[in-house]
Design a protein around this motif. Structure first.
Motif, short mmCIF file in Angstrom:
data_model
loop_
_atom_site.label_atom_id
_atom_site.label_comp_id
_atom_site.label_asym_id
_atom_site.label_seq_id
_atom_site.Cartn_x
_atom_site.Cartn_y
_atom_site.Cartn_z
N LEU A 117 26.84 36.83 19.97
CA LEU A 117 27.14 36.10 21.20
C LEU A 117 26.97 34.54 20.67
O LEU A 117 27.74 33.75 21.22
CB LEU A 117 26.14 36.36 22.16
N PRO A 118 26.25 34.04 19.67
CA PRO A 118 26.15 32.79 19.37
C PRO A 118 27.50 32.30 18.69
O PRO A 118 27.89 31.13 18.94
CB PRO A 118 25.20 32.83 18.35
N VAL A 119 28.14 33.06 18.10
CA VAL A 119 29.17 32.71 17.57
C VAL A 119 30.32 32.60 18.80
O VAL A 119 31.28 31.65 18.50
CB VAL A 119 30.23 33.99 16.50
N LEU A 120 30.50 33.46 19.64
CA LEU A 120 31.36 33.17 20.84
C LEU A 120 31.09 31.92 21.52
O LEU A 120 31.88 31.28 22.08
CB LEU A 120 31.07 34.45 21.62
N ASP A 121 29.78 31.76 21.80
CA ASP A 121 29.31 30.34 22.18
C ASP A 121 29.81 29.15 21.40
O ASP A 121 30.25 28.21 22.12
CB ASP A 121 27.74 30.24 22.53
N ALA A 122 29.67 29.22 20.31
CA ALA A 122 30.35 28.11 19.61
C ALA A 122 31.79 27.96 19.69
O ALA A 122 32.34 26.83 19.72
CB ALA A 122 29.87 28.41 18.01
N ILE A 123 32.59 29.11 19.87
CA ILE A 123 34.01 28.89 20.04
C ILE A 123 34.25 28.48 21.26
O ILE A 123 35.44 27.65 21.40
CB ILE A 123 34.59 30.42 19.82
N ASP A 124 33.30 28.71 22.43
CA ASP A 124 33.71 28.38 23.90
C ASP A 124 33.48 26.62 23.86
O ASP A 124 34.16 26.11 24.53
CB ASP A 124 32.76 28.95 24.73
N ALA A 149 37.45 45.44 22.40
CA ALA A 149 38.01 46.89 21.94
C ALA A 149 36.59 47.44 21.82
O ALA A 149 36.80 48.88 22.04
CB ALA A 149 38.91 46.91 20.68
N LEU A 150 35.58 46.92 21.27
CA LEU A 150 34.29 47.67 21.28
C LEU A 150 33.40 47.74 22.60
O LEU A 150 32.46 48.33 22.70
CB LEU A 150 33.41 46.86 20.18
N GLY A 151 34.08 47.27 23.74
CA GLY A 151 33.45 47.24 25.15
C GLY A 151 32.77 46.13 25.62
O GLY A 151 32.14 45.98 26.54
N LEU A 152 33.16 44.71 24.80
CA LEU A 152 32.36 43.56 25.09
C LEU A 152 33.20 43.08 26.32
O LEU A 152 34.28 42.75 26.33
CB LEU A 152 32.27 42.86 24.06
N GLY A 190 28.11 34.84 30.45
CA GLY A 190 27.59 36.18 30.16
C GLY A 190 28.37 37.01 29.55
O GLY A 190 29.58 37.02 29.60
N TYR A 191 27.74 38.15 29.13
CA TYR A 191 28.57 39.26 28.59
C TYR A 191 27.76 40.46 28.93
O TYR A 191 26.36 40.65 28.96
CB TYR A 191 28.49 39.28 27.00
N ARG A 192 28.54 41.91 28.74
CA ARG A 192 27.74 43.05 28.95
C ARG A 192 28.61 44.10 28.33
O ARG A 192 29.81 43.86 27.81
CB ARG A 192 27.88 43.50 30.52
N VAL A 193 27.93 45.35 28.17
CA VAL A 193 28.82 46.58 27.33
C VAL A 193 28.50 47.61 28.28
O VAL A 193 27.38 48.24 28.51
CB VAL A 193 28.21 46.73 26.00
N LEU A 197 23.66 44.99 30.37
CA LEU A 197 23.95 43.51 30.68
C LEU A 197 23.28 42.93 29.19
O LEU A 197 22.35 42.95 29.17
CB LEU A 197 23.65 43.07 31.96
N LEU A 198 24.13 42.54 28.45
CA LEU A 198 23.51 41.71 27.27
C LEU A 198 22.91 40.46 27.77
O LEU A 198 21.82 40.23 27.05
CB LEU A 198 24.68 41.36 26.15
N ARG A 199 23.48 39.69 28.54
CA ARG A 199 22.76 38.44 29.01
C ARG A 199 23.47 38.01 30.19
O ARG A 199 24.59 38.19 30.42
CB ARG A 199 22.63 37.42 28.06
N PRO A 200 22.88 37.50 31.07
CA PRO A 200 23.31 36.76 32.62
C PRO A 200 24.03 35.60 32.04
O PRO A 200 23.79 34.77 31.19
CB PRO A 200 22.30 36.53 33.32
N ALA A 201 24.91 35.28 33.01
CA ALA A 201 25.72 34.08 32.76
C ALA A 201 24.93 33.03 33.56
O ALA A 201 24.33 33.17 34.59
CB ALA A 201 27.12 34.13 33.58
#
Length: 216
Positions: A117-124, A149-152, A190-193, A197-201
């Motif tokens: 998730l930190p990688v995705l935050d940096a991309i955003d 594809a992994l469900g994220l 935020g993200y979920r699988v 819920l992995l973390r809220p928005a």
């Protein structure tokens, strides 16, 4: 040796010859004859039911056979119940193992995705500043596609109703442009699988003015 008159030796003595007339029609009167005692006894033996001629020991044979068949049927029913119960237990065990495997897989995938998730935050953040171009853009698109594809799945969009189960309110505003609490700004996605819920928005929440409240 002389033999007294009127007596014969056993070799010379003969049994009387008895001739029975078994004809049922009298040849003289041409009428049916009445059966004599011997004929009546023979007729009674012929008309007697098999049950009356059966020896006392033979009457118990069908009873014993029926009892044995009933015992075998009871054993078969018991074994059938045991087999059905064993099959039901095995089916439940197989379902439980499959459910546990899926749960373990989801936990493992969630742990891996949570670390990215930190990688995705940096991309955003780079995308907001217009820095995602060229090769970085291609890498980010491939990465986001693989993770999807992994469900994220991303959680939180501007304009959707506020849900405390999925959103974390960082700032709060009041406005008469909304009729219910609404996510007016997305501060961090935020993200979920699946259902986890992995973390809220993190969002800014805008609410309509309440009694005695003025929008400013």
């Amino acid at each position: 040796m002389s033999v007294p008159n009127g007596s014969r030796s056993p070799q010379q003595q003969q049994l009387p010859v008895v001739i029975r007339d078994n004809r049922r029609i009298d040849p003289v009167t041409l009428r049916p004859r009445k059966p004599d005692h011997a004929d009546r006894a023979s007729a009674e033996r012929e008309t007697r039911s098999p049950k009356e001629d059966t020896a006392p020991g033979a009457e118990r044979a069908p009873v014993e056979t029926g009892t044995r068949e009933a015992g075998l049927e009871a054993q078969l029913a018991e074994r059938t119940d045991d087999l059905q119960r064993l099959k039901a237990e095995y089916d439940n065990y197989r379902k439980r193992v499959r459910r546990d495997r899926l749960a373990i897989r989801e936990i493992a995938v969630a742990n891996v995705l949570g670390g990215l998730l930190p990688v995705l935050d940096a991309i955003d953040q780079a995308r907001e500043h217009g820095e995602v171009t060229g090769g970085l853009k291609a890498v980010s698109e491939v990465l986001e596609g693989r993770l999807a594809a992994l469900g994220l799945e991303p959680v939180g969009t501007v304009g959707e109703p506020f849900d405390p189960a999925r959103h974390e309110a960082v700032t709060h505003e009041v406005s008469d442009t909304v009729d219910r609490p609404t996510c007016s700004a997305l501060l961090r996605r935020g993200y979920r699988v699946g259902q986890q819920l992995l973390r809220p928005a993190q969002v800014t929440v805008t609410e309509p003015p309440g009694p005695g409240t003025r929008s400013g």
